[in-house]
Scaffold this active site. Sequence first.
Site, PDB file in Angstrom:
ATOM      1  N   ASP A   1      84.281  13.847  44.983  1.00  0.00           N
ATOM      2  CA  ASP A   1      83.709  13.332  46.215  1.00  0.00           C
ATOM      3  C   ASP A   1      82.582  14.303  46.581  1.00  0.00           C
ATOM      4  OD1 ASP A   1      83.063  11.953  48.453  1.00  0.00           O
ATOM      5  OD2 ASP A   1      85.101  11.799  49.236  1.00  0.00           O
TER       6      ASP A   1
HETATM    7  C1  BGC Z   1      82.880   9.632  50.774  1.00  0.00           C
HETATM    8  C2  BGC Z   1      82.882   8.864  49.465  1.00  0.00           C
HETATM    9  C3  BGC Z   1      81.467   8.452  49.127  1.00  0.00           C
HETATM   10  C4  BGC Z   1      80.608   9.697  49.058  1.00  0.00           C
HETATM   11  C5  BGC Z   1      79.157   9.410  48.723  1.00  0.00           C
HETATM   12  C6  BGC Z   1      81.882  10.767  50.775  1.00  0.00           C
HETATM   13  O1  BGC Z   1      81.726  11.329  52.044  1.00  0.00           O
HETATM   14  O2  BGC Z   1      84.168  10.136  51.039  1.00  0.00           O
HETATM   15  O3  BGC Z   1      83.723   7.739  49.554  1.00  0.00           O
HETATM   16  O4  BGC Z   1      81.435   7.730  47.927  1.00  0.00           O
HETATM   17  O5  BGC Z   1      80.623  10.351  50.314  1.00  0.00           O
HETATM   18  O6  BGC Z   1      78.541   8.792  49.795  1.00  0.00           O
END
Ligand code: BGC
Length: 816
Positions: free
Chosen positions: A230
């Site tokens: 993530d």
């Molecule tokens: C989220 C993810 C997301 C990523 C990219 C994170 O803050 O938890 O689900 O894919 O950001 O935007």
Amino acid sequence: MTTPSVDAPVDLDALIARLSLEEKVELLTGRDFWSTVPIESIGLRSMTLSDGPSGVRGPVWDERSPSLNLPSASSLSASFDPAVAYRYGRVAAAEARRKGVDVVLGPTINIHRSPLGGRHFEAFSEDPRFTADLAAAYVNGLQDAGVGATPKHYVANDFETERYTADVQVSERALREVYLLAFERAIVESRAWLVMSAYNSINGTTATENDLLTSPLVDEWGFDGVVVSDWTAVRTVDSAKADQHLVMPGPHGPWGAALVKAVRDGEVPEAAIDDKVRRLLRLAQRVGALGDSAAAAVEAEDGPTFAREASAEGMVLLENRGLLPWDASALRSVAVLGSNAEQARTQGGGSATVVPERVDPPLECLVKALPGVDVRYSVGAINQVGLAGLQGDAIVNPVTGGPGARVTFRDADGGELFFEDRLATEFVWFGGDAPIAASRRVETDFTLVPKADAEVEIGCAVTGHARLWIDGELRIDEFLTPEGDDLGAAMLSPRATGVPVSLRAGVPVEVRFEVDLGERDDALAGALAFTVGTRPVQSSPEEMIAEAARVAAESDVAVVVVGTNEKVESEGFDRDSLALPGHQDALVEAVAAVNPRTVVIVNAGSPVLMPWRERVGAVLLGWFGGQEFGHALVDVLTGVVEPGGRLPTTWPAAEADVPVLDVTPVDGVVRYDEGIHVGYRAWLRADATPAYWFGHGAGYATFEAFDLTVDGPVTADRDATVEVTVRNTGDRAGKHVVQLFAEREDSTVERPVRWYVGHAVARLDVAEEARLRIVLSHRALAHWDGGWQVEGGSYTLRAGTTAAELPLTVEVEARD
Ligand code: BGC
């Protein structure tokens, strides 16, 4: 269907052998916010990853590059139909290709453990096996079209509070039977090409370094794809020792030179680096980013048409006292009430947001669909929380004279570096062309031309030093710091401030907003998000409700659209209440009191309390129904199509009744002490009664189900086939969902009172009958005790329409 070859004869090891250690390590951190590093010498192009999952935003977050906004996941899962989930994946794949995206960062398949979870709208269900069924179909839909899927967030990221640091204490059994089970099918059967590791810790170790990445993911499930972190979840060089393969975003990150050194010092074996590179190259091969294997074109059905159908497929008829569907030809007048009727929410907040080209509000759709009917609107109650950005038709760009705003990026000396002419005033830049890191100040200028007199606040939401001028007067000069240390939340839900302004119809108001980036946290460099907008000042809630009730009393039927919005349901924080925001409950009560023919539409992605639910004519749950929500709603109200949805998660009547509610870490820890008893299982164990059980909902036809049979014992080598006959006893074609649960009396191990093992969907004409089949596997009866164990003997299978209404039973024998 064109499926690109995943087995093109490229010798990945030979390619790896041509790379230096520095080149290999460089590959393992993103090139920028959304893309991977290319290496021309081996024919590797950059791959683009994008959120998702309910549509594909693409590498820019910009209303000038719009995306198809599909219904959110809780709506999709309510369809109870893997075939719909497959088509959803395929439509998303076509969007991905249109936007040059190779990998969609979804589906989100964390569990609806608590209804307060901020990303509940983005996930499928409280039941892991049901989640897995839908997730596997969505992954297939994407990947059959050559676009990578990324089930996320691995694992136990079922709440948002302190999500970067919170430690989930959970038993091995609950992990296996609930939280990991949701992922297993997407990996083992659908062979997902990526998995996203979460921010949180599980039993003391942060997800990006956790052994769970190796076992079960890689060694037991045979995952041969890429574990992408993530965003900013990887914190140490040590994480390179784990089955963590790609660090996002880049180009800076904890690996890079430090990892090269760690390999040279013998702390991280080079073989581990090669394994990660091999996985990345395999992914490149799969999406057509390596050598000559070009990305395949995707043929898919029309996106908006599918979005409309999917939205209706997910709508759940919670109550109907003979009111729906309407006979449109007999309607003379309709009162439409509630702020979501005019400003429907089609998606939740946070990274899942896409920017749709257009959203037709329910009010407008009703007016169009009911020519000759007197449709009257009264807002009744305002539910806006926080600032709403302004759209092009309400604002004028002072430089071009056209609709929108001018945004200017300036260096420390005030020199202009860059500008954009935008059509709306909610801005997010993650990478892209805007020189955020080089800018000291960003200015936004527009003229607001009010359509009507109104008392509002004009304000801004940002992390940084904000200054706002209204008609040349400096009204805000304040440093806005984020609440907490969640960088994602600082970006996507920054703090807001505003000042009161009296708007007069047609009298222009000049607005200039400036944010000084000089004093910001370095970690935010390269990314910026802010909104300049308005929020209404609600003078007299009582008067507004009284006016709405007056309109309702004078109409044949009343439609009240209640709901939440992206400031209530979002990534980055959890909800603190299940109640509808503002005065919406009072509005429904007042309307229902004067018009028994009141239909309440619930426009929310997660459970909300509905204290009035037994005093209204009908309740239809539309979820965050995507860009075609308004049209789908009219289709369902007028009976053109049925409401196809059933609840994928149990909805409570009161907050105090919810058996598992807690989302707040205590000293950094959230204890999943309920173990395997999540969702309806927890309600059953507590002998508590919710408002609506998992599975609840009906269409417009009626059905009879009978003759439940099973074709013999279930063993490790033999699935059993369960069959049931379903007959449409109604006066129109319709959809029926048969749900199957297992029970084990006198078990030698602790078990849920009952647990979901499968379901089947029938779509039948009047008087039509069908024999439905549900395959029952050995694993569906297994429990985890250091390995999967199936207790031999007899299990009761119960079939019906919710987790609690299961009139049909049959016994099945389990053997080794
Ligand atoms: C989220 C993810 C997301 C990523 C990219 C994170 O803050 O938890 O689900 O894919 O950001 O935007």
